[in-house]
Design an enzyme around this catalytic site. Structure first.
Site, short mmCIF file in Angstrom:
data_model
loop_
_atom_site.label_atom_id
_atom_site.label_comp_id
_atom_site.label_asym_id
_atom_site.label_seq_id
_atom_site.Cartn_x
_atom_site.Cartn_y
_atom_site.Cartn_z
N SER A 1 80.88 48.77 30.90
CA SER A 1 81.28 50.00 31.57
C SER A 1 82.75 50.33 31.33
O SER A 1 83.57 49.44 31.06
CB SER A 1 81.05 49.89 33.08
OG SER A 1 79.69 49.61 33.35
N1 SAM Z 1 78.38 44.97 34.24
C1 SAM Z 1 78.24 45.04 32.81
C2 SAM Z 1 79.49 44.63 32.08
O1 SAM Z 1 80.51 44.43 32.72
O2 SAM Z 1 79.40 44.51 30.84
C3 SAM Z 1 77.79 46.40 32.33
C4 SAM Z 1 76.40 46.63 32.61
S1 SAM Z 1 75.54 47.75 31.61
C5 SAM Z 1 76.26 49.28 32.03
C6 SAM Z 1 74.01 47.69 32.52
C7 SAM Z 1 73.23 46.42 32.33
O3 SAM Z 1 72.13 46.44 33.23
C8 SAM Z 1 72.63 46.26 30.93
O4 SAM Z 1 73.07 45.07 30.36
C9 SAM Z 1 71.12 46.23 31.20
O5 SAM Z 1 70.41 45.38 30.34
C10 SAM Z 1 71.08 45.72 32.64
N2 SAM Z 1 69.85 46.01 33.37
C11 SAM Z 1 69.05 47.11 33.36
N3 SAM Z 1 68.01 46.93 34.18
C12 SAM Z 1 68.14 45.69 34.74
C13 SAM Z 1 67.38 44.93 35.68
N4 SAM Z 1 66.26 45.39 36.24
N5 SAM Z 1 67.82 43.70 35.99
C14 SAM Z 1 68.94 43.19 35.45
N6 SAM Z 1 69.71 43.87 34.56
C15 SAM Z 1 69.32 45.10 34.22
#
Ligand code: SAM
Length: 224
Positions: free
Chosen positions: A71
């Site tokens: 993000s």
């Molecule tokens: N917090 C992260 C960072 O600092 O890099 C950024 C997160 S990214 C915007 C969103 C993440 O949510 C992705 O890696 C995606 O695979 C994960 N995601 C989506 N659905 C999910 C779920 N049901 N459970 C866990 N992770 C999930």
């Protein structure tokens, strides 16, 4: 590389992080000094791919593996500030991605449990977090829309992917007085950030504005 150039590089990166915090975060109205300090301390450049290192401090989200993103710095700081952390909280982060957000949270709370659905990202995030010494972060591979019941109850749940609605399991895993920070939108891209607060058994909601996240995919999220 000689010791002097290693030190010079690390000084340059520290200065770049300080500029990032000043220009992109503090000047945009985030004043929580603990959040600003954590954003200065966590080496964002260690959480991006080799190809993205030159852009690590840019004012945007960046691609990581598996078509996901780390993000934008402002968004990470905004969500951390919205969570109103004082240092003694048990936190759940849904969407570990690169592990960057979890590292920032680890300096703001007592324990951080972070869950990611993509095993390859989990493996990389675990390796980084361990190498950099974030020992109060625990990484799980599973569907984060189910929460992490074995680590509950939580003072704060931060969801870093865009949900269609508030996943039910979070309600049973949140402490009285606890907060959920979550982007929700009926569109696949583009969401409104909400803060839900549990008081006297009732959930109140505040609208924190428009954001854009990759989708939250899972049993209580979007279909995969
Ligand atoms: N917090 C992260 C960072 O600092 O890099 C950024 C997160 S990214 C915007 C969103 C993440 O949510 C992705 O890696 C995606 O695979 C994960 N995601 C989506 N659905 C999910 C779920 N049901 N459970 C866990 N992770 C999930």
């Amino acid at each position: 590389m000689h010791d002097s150039s290693v030190n010079q590089n690390s000084d340059l990166r520290q200065k770049a992080r300080e500029r990032m915090v000043e220009n992109q975060i503090r000047k945009r109205g985030i004043s929580d000094s603990r959040v600003l300090d954590a954003m200065r301390r966590v080496p964002r450049e260690e959480f991006v791919s080799h190809e993205s290192k030159d852009f690590a401090f840019d004012d945007c989200a960046l691609p990581i593996n598996c078509s996901q993103t780390i993000s934008q710095p402002y968004t990470v700081a905004y969500m951390c500030a919205a969570a109103q952390l004082s240092g003694n909280e048990n936190v759940l982060e849904v969407g570990c991605g690169s592990g960057y957000g979890a590292a920032v949270l680890s300096l703001l709370a007592r324990e951080v449990h972070t869950v990611e659905r993509i095993p390859e990202l989990v493996q990389q995030a675990k390796e980084r977090l361990q190498r950099l010494g974030y020992s109060n972060v625990h990484v799980y591979t599973s569907d984060g829309t189910l929460g992490v019941p074995e680590a509950a109850p939580f003072d704060v749940i931060i969801v870093t992917a865009g949900a269609e609605s508030l996943p039910d399991p979070y309600l049973t895993q949140l402490k009285e007085g606890g907060r959920i920070i979550i982007p929700i939108g009926t569109e696949f891209t583009g969401q409104t950030m909400y803060r839900f607060t549990l008081k006297n058994g009732k959930l109140s909601e505040e609208n924190l504005g428009a954001f854009s996240f990759v989708p939250l995919i899972g049993e209580f999220g979007w279909p995969g």
